[in-house]
Design a protein around this motif. Structure first.
Motif, PDB file in Angstrom:
ATOM      1  N   ILE A  15       0.853  -1.182   0.000  1.00 13.84           N
ATOM      2  CA  ILE A  15       0.000   0.000   0.000  1.00 13.84           C
ATOM      3  C   ILE A  15       0.890   1.233   0.000  1.00 13.84           C
ATOM      4  O   ILE A  15       1.766   1.379   0.854  1.00 13.84           O
ATOM      5  CB  ILE A  15      -0.929   0.024   1.229  1.00 13.84           C
ATOM      6  CG1 ILE A  15      -1.864  -1.190   1.204  1.00 13.84           C
ATOM      7  CG2 ILE A  15      -1.726   1.330   1.275  1.00 13.84           C
ATOM      8  CD1 ILE A  15      -2.737  -1.311   2.429  1.00 13.84           C
ATOM      9  N   ASP A  61      -3.933  11.346   0.411  1.00 18.31           N
ATOM     10  CA  ASP A  61      -4.399  12.588   1.004  1.00 18.31           C
ATOM     11  C   ASP A  61      -4.708  13.543  -0.143  1.00 18.31           C
ATOM     12  O   ASP A  61      -4.057  13.512  -1.185  1.00 18.31           O
ATOM     13  CB  ASP A  61      -3.301  13.156   1.913  1.00 18.31           C
ATOM     14  CG  ASP A  61      -3.735  14.391   2.684  1.00 18.31           C
ATOM     15  OD1 ASP A  61      -4.948  14.646   2.813  1.00 18.31           O
ATOM     16  OD2 ASP A  61      -2.846  15.116   3.171  1.00 18.31           O
ATOM     17  N   LEU A  76      -8.142  10.184   1.217  1.00 16.60           N
ATOM     18  CA  LEU A  76      -8.217  10.449   2.651  1.00 16.60           C
ATOM     19  C   LEU A  76      -8.316  11.960   2.797  1.00 16.60           C
ATOM     20  O   LEU A  76      -7.416  12.671   2.373  1.00 16.60           O
ATOM     21  CB  LEU A  76      -6.963   9.943   3.368  1.00 16.60           C
ATOM     22  CG  LEU A  76      -6.610   8.476   3.194  1.00 16.60           C
ATOM     23  CD1 LEU A  76      -5.331   8.157   3.949  1.00 16.60           C
ATOM     24  CD2 LEU A  76      -7.743   7.586   3.667  1.00 16.60           C
ATOM     25  N   VAL A  98      -2.193   5.528  10.238  1.00 15.49           N
ATOM     26  CA  VAL A  98      -2.366   4.542   9.167  1.00 15.49           C
ATOM     27  C   VAL A  98      -1.349   3.410   9.340  1.00 15.49           C
ATOM     28  O   VAL A  98      -1.683   2.233   9.217  1.00 15.49           O
ATOM     29  CB  VAL A  98      -2.230   5.206   7.782  1.00 15.49           C
ATOM     30  CG1 VAL A  98      -2.172   4.166   6.676  1.00 15.49           C
ATOM     31  CG2 VAL A  98      -3.378   6.181   7.545  1.00 15.49           C
ATOM     32  N   VAL A 115      -9.941  -1.012   2.992  1.00 20.10           N
ATOM     33  CA  VAL A 115      -8.700  -1.473   2.367  1.00 20.10           C
ATOM     34  C   VAL A 115      -8.830  -2.944   1.977  1.00 20.10           C
ATOM     35  O   VAL A 115      -8.526  -3.331   0.844  1.00 20.10           O
ATOM     36  CB  VAL A 115      -7.485  -1.231   3.300  1.00 20.10           C
ATOM     37  CG1 VAL A 115      -6.265  -2.008   2.832  1.00 20.10           C
ATOM     38  CG2 VAL A 115      -7.170   0.260   3.390  1.00 20.10           C
ATOM     39  N   VAL A 169       1.042   5.030   0.733  1.00 24.00           N
ATOM     40  CA  VAL A 169       0.311   6.000   1.555  1.00 24.00           C
ATOM     41  C   VAL A 169       0.898   7.381   1.276  1.00 24.00           C
ATOM     42  O   VAL A 169       2.038   7.670   1.641  1.00 24.00           O
ATOM     43  CB  VAL A 169       0.421   5.673   3.058  1.00 24.00           C
ATOM     44  CG1 VAL A 169      -0.412   6.660   3.876  1.00 24.00           C
ATOM     45  CG2 VAL A 169      -0.008   4.242   3.342  1.00 24.00           C
ATOM     46  N   ILE A 212      -7.868   5.277  -2.726  1.00 26.49           N
ATOM     47  CA  ILE A 212      -8.807   5.780  -1.729  1.00 26.49           C
ATOM     48  C   ILE A 212      -8.361   7.164  -1.292  1.00 26.49           C
ATOM     49  O   ILE A 212      -7.222   7.342  -0.855  1.00 26.49           O
ATOM     50  CB  ILE A 212      -8.862   4.843  -0.498  1.00 26.49           C
ATOM     51  CG1 ILE A 212      -9.325   3.439  -0.908  1.00 26.49           C
ATOM     52  CG2 ILE A 212      -9.775   5.428   0.582  1.00 26.49           C
ATOM     53  CD1 ILE A 212      -9.277   2.418   0.222  1.00 26.49           C
ATOM     54  N   LEU A 225      -3.498   4.959  -0.763  1.00 25.68           N
ATOM     55  CA  LEU A 225      -4.248   5.841   0.140  1.00 25.68           C
ATOM     56  C   LEU A 225      -3.714   7.241  -0.112  1.00 25.68           C
ATOM     57  O   LEU A 225      -2.526   7.500   0.100  1.00 25.68           O
ATOM     58  CB  LEU A 225      -4.035   5.439   1.596  1.00 25.68           C
ATOM     59  CG  LEU A 225      -4.572   4.064   2.000  1.00 25.68           C
ATOM     60  CD1 LEU A 225      -4.162   3.728   3.432  1.00 25.68           C
ATOM     61  CD2 LEU A 225      -6.079   4.009   1.852  1.00 25.68           C
ATOM     62  N   GLU A 266       0.717  10.927   2.351  1.00 27.81           N
ATOM     63  CA  GLU A 266       0.216  11.701   3.495  1.00 27.81           C
ATOM     64  C   GLU A 266       1.337  12.592   4.011  1.00 27.81           C
ATOM     65  O   GLU A 266       2.396  12.100   4.384  1.00 27.81           O
ATOM     66  CB  GLU A 266      -0.256  10.747   4.589  1.00 27.81           C
ATOM     67  CG  GLU A 266      -0.657  11.395   5.892  1.00 27.81           C
ATOM     68  CD  GLU A 266      -1.802  12.385   5.748  1.00 27.81           C
ATOM     69  OE1 GLU A 266      -1.554  13.587   5.982  1.00 27.81           O
ATOM     70  OE2 GLU A 266      -2.925  11.973   5.424  1.00 27.81           O
ATOM     71  N   LEU A 293      -9.814   9.371  10.655  1.00 24.78           N
ATOM     72  CA  LEU A 293     -10.121   8.019  10.194  1.00 24.78           C
ATOM     73  C   LEU A 293     -10.685   7.161  11.322  1.00 24.78           C
ATOM     74  O   LEU A 293     -10.245   7.275  12.463  1.00 24.78           O
ATOM     75  CB  LEU A 293      -8.852   7.364   9.650  1.00 24.78           C
ATOM     76  CG  LEU A 293      -8.251   8.035   8.418  1.00 24.78           C
ATOM     77  CD1 LEU A 293      -6.890   7.433   8.113  1.00 24.78           C
ATOM     78  CD2 LEU A 293      -9.182   7.921   7.222  1.00 24.78           C
ATOM     79  N   LEU A 336     -11.367   2.054   7.979  1.00 22.46           N
ATOM     80  CA  LEU A 336     -10.140   2.017   7.181  1.00 22.46           C
ATOM     81  C   LEU A 336      -9.755   0.570   6.866  1.00 22.46           C
ATOM     82  O   LEU A 336      -9.532   0.214   5.706  1.00 22.46           O
ATOM     83  CB  LEU A 336      -8.995   2.727   7.897  1.00 22.46           C
ATOM     84  CG  LEU A 336      -7.638   2.654   7.180  1.00 22.46           C
ATOM     85  CD1 LEU A 336      -7.680   3.368   5.840  1.00 22.46           C
ATOM     86  CD2 LEU A 336      -6.537   3.220   8.066  1.00 22.46           C
TER      87      LEU A 336
END
Length: 132
Positions: free
Chosen positions: A14, A61, A88, A27, A122, A16, A86, A59, A18, A113, A118
């Motif tokens: 994954i 942002d 966020l 997360v 996922v 992320v 996804i 994921l 952010e 979240l 979450l």
């Protein structure tokens, strides 16, 4: 089909994206046991990491420095139309959600979240994307 090494299925990756360290830490704590996580601190870095390493799910942002989540999504979609992404975001009004879906996000989760939401989203997205 997942690769297997020594009888152990490979873990899903994954990405992320952010920029807020505390949001990423949350997360990480929630997902690191089950998935390999790759962290990008802005949208441009997310695109570069996706190019270099790929991901089974992203994921993203929405509000980040250098490049926002919309532009990063657009560039990731040029590389892979099938990877689930996804959003966020703290922007959870219906007009914001509609814009995210129109831009090509598969799902939208509001900050702060919720743990179960979450994890469940996922898992659902990865299961639905297993054969792509």
């Amino acid at each position: 089909m997942e690769c297997e090494h020594s009888g152990v299925p490979s873990r899903r990756r994954i990405l992320v994206a952010e920029d807020n360290p505390s949001n990423y830490k949350l997360v990480e704590v929630l997902l690191r046991r089950d998935y390999d996580l790759v962290h990008a601190v802005n949208g441009a870095e997310a695109v570069e990491l996706f190019k270099a390493q790929g991901a089974d799910l992203v994921l993203m942002d929405i509000n980040m420095p250098v490049m926002d989540g919309y532009e990063a999504l657009r560039l990731i979609r040029e590389l892979s139309v099938g990877v689930p992404v996804i959003a966020l975001t703290a922007y959870a009004f219906e007009t914001d959600r509609r814009r995210m879906f129109e831009a090509g996000f598969n799902e939208c989760l509001a900050k702060p979240l919720r743990v179960d939401e979450l994890r469940n989203r996922v898992a659902q997205m990865l299961e639905g994307n297993r054969n792509l």
